[in-house]
Design a protein around this motif. Sequence first.
Motif, PDB file in Angstrom:
ATOM      1  N   ARG A  52      -3.973   7.394 -10.587  1.00 29.55           N
ATOM      2  CA  ARG A  52      -2.888   8.316 -10.195  1.00 29.55           C
ATOM      3  C   ARG A  52      -2.226   8.439 -11.893  1.00 29.55           C
ATOM      4  O   ARG A  52      -1.515   9.692 -11.987  1.00 29.55           O
ATOM      5  CB  ARG A  52      -1.926   8.221  -9.408  1.00 29.55           C
ATOM      6  CG  ARG A  52      -2.356   8.468  -7.875  1.00 29.55           C
ATOM      7  CD  ARG A  52      -0.944   8.698  -6.965  1.00 29.55           C
ATOM      8  NE  ARG A  52      -0.388   7.343  -6.565  1.00 29.55           N
ATOM      9  CZ  ARG A  52      -0.804   6.792  -5.535  1.00 29.55           C
ATOM     10  NH1 ARG A  52      -1.687   6.870  -4.689  1.00 29.55           N
ATOM     11  NH2 ARG A  52      -0.098   5.596  -5.372  1.00 29.55           N
ATOM     12  N   SER A  72       0.822  -0.987   0.073  1.00 28.48           N
ATOM     13  CA  SER A  72       0.014  -0.241  -0.075  1.00 28.48           C
ATOM     14  C   SER A  72       0.824   1.283   0.022  1.00 28.48           C
ATOM     15  O   SER A  72       0.542   2.324  -0.311  1.00 28.48           O
ATOM     16  CB  SER A  72      -1.103   0.035   1.090  1.00 28.48           C
ATOM     17  OG  SER A  72      -0.158  -0.075   2.287  1.00 28.48           O
ATOM     18  N   THR A  73       2.191   1.075   0.375  1.00 27.10           N
ATOM     19  CA  THR A  73       3.132   2.360   0.418  1.00 27.10           C
ATOM     20  C   THR A  73       4.054   2.302  -0.682  1.00 27.10           C
ATOM     21  O   THR A  73       4.922   3.322  -0.684  1.00 27.10           O
ATOM     22  CB  THR A  73       3.498   2.597   1.581  1.00 27.10           C
ATOM     23  OG1 THR A  73       4.350   1.376   2.083  1.00 27.10           O
ATOM     24  CG2 THR A  73       2.663   2.745   2.746  1.00 27.10           C
ATOM     25  N   GLU A 123      -2.756  12.167  -3.848  1.00 29.09           N
ATOM     26  CA  GLU A 123      -2.087  11.483  -2.558  1.00 29.09           C
ATOM     27  C   GLU A 123      -3.165  10.326  -2.213  1.00 29.09           C
ATOM     28  O   GLU A 123      -2.297   9.360  -1.678  1.00 29.09           O
ATOM     29  CB  GLU A 123      -2.376  12.513  -1.445  1.00 29.09           C
ATOM     30  CG  GLU A 123      -1.459  11.872  -0.295  1.00 29.09           C
ATOM     31  CD  GLU A 123      -1.318  13.039   0.756  1.00 29.09           C
ATOM     32  OE1 GLU A 123      -0.755  12.620   1.926  1.00 29.09           O
ATOM     33  OE2 GLU A 123      -1.424  14.326   0.362  1.00 29.09           O
ATOM     34  N   ASP A 124      -4.449  10.300  -2.303  1.00 25.80           N
ATOM     35  CA  ASP A 124      -5.116   9.322  -1.620  1.00 25.80           C
ATOM     36  C   ASP A 124      -5.863   8.240  -2.815  1.00 25.80           C
ATOM     37  O   ASP A 124      -6.442   7.303  -2.540  1.00 25.80           O
ATOM     38  CB  ASP A 124      -6.467   9.742  -0.973  1.00 25.80           C
ATOM     39  CG  ASP A 124      -6.259  10.676   0.233  1.00 25.80           C
ATOM     40  OD1 ASP A 124      -5.293  10.325   0.762  1.00 25.80           O
ATOM     41  OD2 ASP A 124      -6.917  11.729   0.424  1.00 25.80           O
ATOM     42  N   SER A 129      -5.913   5.687  -6.060  1.00 27.33           N
ATOM     43  CA  SER A 129      -5.107   4.464  -6.439  1.00 27.33           C
ATOM     44  C   SER A 129      -4.044   4.542  -7.406  1.00 27.33           C
ATOM     45  O   SER A 129      -3.835   5.493  -8.270  1.00 27.33           O
ATOM     46  CB  SER A 129      -6.025   3.451  -6.779  1.00 27.33           C
ATOM     47  OG  SER A 129      -6.578   3.507  -8.021  1.00 27.33           O
TER      48      SER A 129
END
Length: 204
Positions: free
Chosen positions: A180, A136-137, A173-174, A176
């Motif tokens: 993006r 996720s990061t 920033e939020d 997927s």
Amino acid sequence: MISTLRGTAVHIEPDAVVLDVGGVGFTVAVTPQVSRSAHLGQTLHLHTQLIVREDAFSLFGFSSREELVVFVQLLSVSGVGPKSALGVLSGLSVDQIAEAVAADDDAPFRRVSGIGPKTAKLIVVQLAGKLAPPRSTSSPDASPDIVVQVTQALVGLGWSERVAAEAVAGVAEDASPTDRASVPALLRLTLSVLGPARKEPVGG
């Protein structure tokens, strides 16, 4: 060493399954997630770790290789035994464990039954730098070119450049990784945040 088992589930408990492998029944300790998804008569393929003690041979099984790797790494932490390590993986996903360790946050581990504050801190300290980064990061940020294109499109719809740029940055920033990387997708998401297009002073 028994690294994997593929067999038929002939008995299921909340924390274990019995697999019939060629006529031999193997009792395997598993997470609740594995036992809940298992059905009698179902063929299961588990990644396993054999723990040998003076008084017992115990098998621990996981649905993925990643879980098994984290289980073994947890066993390397002082004060963490097989049951405690299985408890951690019963309450936290591989990514959640990696995120907590990367953030030096022992709170998620303290919430696991059987893990005290001291052991929780040791998990974070001793596993630092040893776990694969959480999926996720590890996703790339939106490219500057995509951000510029979406910002310009919003300006063309009547938003000021300042408001448009701030909105795009916040949404990106939020979003997927797929959104993006797409101008239409990122524009659609940003418009859903901004609302209907409206004219603003150029310097606004």
